[in-house]
Design a protein around this motif. Structure first.
Motif, PDB file in Angstrom:
ATOM      1  N   LEU A  13       0.820  -1.210   0.000  1.00  0.00           N
ATOM      2  CA  LEU A  13       0.000   0.000   0.000  1.00  0.00           C
ATOM      3  C   LEU A  13       0.856   1.263   0.000  1.00  0.00           C
ATOM      4  O   LEU A  13       0.561   2.226  -0.720  1.00  0.00           O
ATOM      5  N   HIS A  14       1.913   1.288   0.794  1.00  0.00           N
ATOM      6  CA  HIS A  14       2.791   2.464   0.854  1.00  0.00           C
ATOM      7  C   HIS A  14       3.427   2.729  -0.510  1.00  0.00           C
ATOM      8  O   HIS A  14       3.437   3.859  -0.997  1.00  0.00           O
TER       9      HIS A  14
ATOM     10  N   ARG B 257       0.895   4.077  -3.002  1.00  0.00           N
ATOM     11  CA  ARG B 257       0.617   5.514  -2.793  1.00  0.00           C
ATOM     12  C   ARG B 257       1.729   6.377  -3.370  1.00  0.00           C
ATOM     13  O   ARG B 257       1.457   7.414  -3.976  1.00  0.00           O
ATOM     14  N   GLU B 258       2.973   5.968  -3.172  1.00  0.00           N
ATOM     15  CA  GLU B 258       4.101   6.720  -3.720  1.00  0.00           C
ATOM     16  C   GLU B 258       4.065   6.715  -5.248  1.00  0.00           C
ATOM     17  O   GLU B 258       4.308   7.743  -5.891  1.00  0.00           O
TER      18      GLU B 258
ATOM     19  N   ALA C 252       1.300   8.975  -6.440  1.00  0.00           N
ATOM     20  CA  ALA C 252       1.660  10.388  -6.289  1.00  0.00           C
ATOM     21  C   ALA C 252       2.577  10.844  -7.418  1.00  0.00           C
ATOM     22  O   ALA C 252       2.386  11.926  -7.984  1.00  0.00           O
TER      23      ALA C 252
END
Length: 133
Positions: free
Chosen positions: A103-104, A107-108, A111
């Motif tokens: 998930l992290h 998200r990166e 972005a």
């Protein structure tokens, strides 16, 4: 003495790492198609099919909205593709995003994809709050 013919792809100084990019064209189907013929000729069949569909929808709906969407989407596509390094980075990010379960990291990736698309929208004259400029 011979002179080199002018070529639209050489409008940037040779010191530019993306010296073969073209200027962002006007957001008209004709100008976008001409740019695609130079930077992404493989996209022309898709462009032509989507243009025909947008024209058909515009006539059926008696609305310019389908053509405005079509032009806006392709203007952003051209804005990305006219920078080869940026286009390659976007493709790599999209491929990685499709594979990750973290998930992290997702998200990166999202972005960075968003930043690239924001830059392309700005170059294409797309006001993301209001739609096409």
């Amino acid at each position: 003495m011979t002179t080199q013919p002018e070529h639209p792809m050489h409008d940037i100084a040779d010191s530019d790492p993306e010296a073969h990019r073209i200027a962002q064209p006007a957001s008209t189907p004709e100008e976008l198609r001409a740019a695609l013929a130079l930077i992404a000729p493989d996209a022309l069949p898709t462009f032509d099919a989507e243009r025909a569909a947008a024209l058909r929808q515009s006539r059926e709906q008696v609305s310019a909205a389908p053509m405005r969407r079509f032009v806006g989407q392709w203007a952003v596509y051209v804005a990305v593709e006219r920078h080869p390094d940026r286009a390659a980075r976007l493709r790599a990010l999209e491929a990685r995003a499709a594979e990750t379960d973290d998930l992290h990291e997702a998200r990166e990736l999202a972005a960075e994809i968003g930043r690239i698309l924001d830059e392309a929208c700005a170059e294409a004259g797309i006001d993301q709050e209001q739609g096409a400029a």
